[in-house]
Design an enzyme around this catalytic site. Sequence first.
Site, PDB file in Angstrom:
ATOM      1  CB  SER A  97      27.875  16.452 -83.758  1.00  0.00           C
ATOM      2  OG  SER A  97      28.386  16.905 -84.984  1.00  0.00           O
ATOM      3  CG  HIS A 230      33.390  17.103 -83.623  1.00  0.00           C
ATOM      4  ND1 HIS A 230      32.623  18.254 -83.526  1.00  0.00           N
ATOM      5  CD2 HIS A 230      32.553  16.143 -84.093  1.00  0.00           C
ATOM      6  CE1 HIS A 230      31.386  17.996 -83.917  1.00  0.00           C
ATOM      7  NE2 HIS A 230      31.312  16.723 -84.260  1.00  0.00           N
TER       8      HIS A 230
END
Length: 256
Positions: A97, A230
Amino acid sequence: MTASEVDPGLWIRSFHPAPAPGSTRLVCLPHAGGSASFYFPVSRALAADLDVVAIQYPGRQDRRHEECVDSVEELARRVVDVLDPRPDQPVALFGHSLGATLGYEMARLMEQRGVVPRHLFASGRRAPSRHRHETVHQRDDEGILAELKALSGTDARVLGDEEVLRMSLPAIRSDYRAAETYVHRPGPPLSCPITAFTGEDDPKVTLDEARAWSEHTTAAFAMHTYPGGHFFLSDHAPALLRVISQELAPVAGGTR
């Protein structure tokens, strides 16, 4: 420049003894709100062959009294300065991320200084040139917590601890600000290979946005897609680690 900016012990965390001198150093970069300890299992799994270290950003855990850094480029400069990478030790970068974007900016800076990373592993993040307008960092505390819960990236026990939250929210907000205000500066592509990891149902990254990492290197590119959102890497860590080991095996195995 403060003492904390140049103290490797504050930034660089090594959880297991490094293997033989000359082994590739794998630098692990946390996600927004994350800490170096997130990568303890990675270090444990790869320590026999790689010098695995994780970066502890300011403003969290034992660094919670330090000012956060809310610029990806500034954070990249500080981390590279502390790492002081040299041509005689191969360095690979893994980031998830926010950490993936940070790894990219670190790789750019390293190449400007004459050190080409061995590899960049970019996980759970769109390519730097693919911008989205996001404003999570502008939400109130409840709004940020709602985002964390939606991404399932933070242990529910931590979310329920008010004391921990009070300590963590400033760092989480700062990290989100860094990620969401980042704007890619045009420039030459990297010379190192890039491997992108992505989740099939990640709301933060489409497959096309992940595939666009290929535009940022003149070397080899590969993309690996896994079921999940995610934080797909939590469920597929062995598969990711196999890819990393395979990509770094020529150096880790002795061709240094």
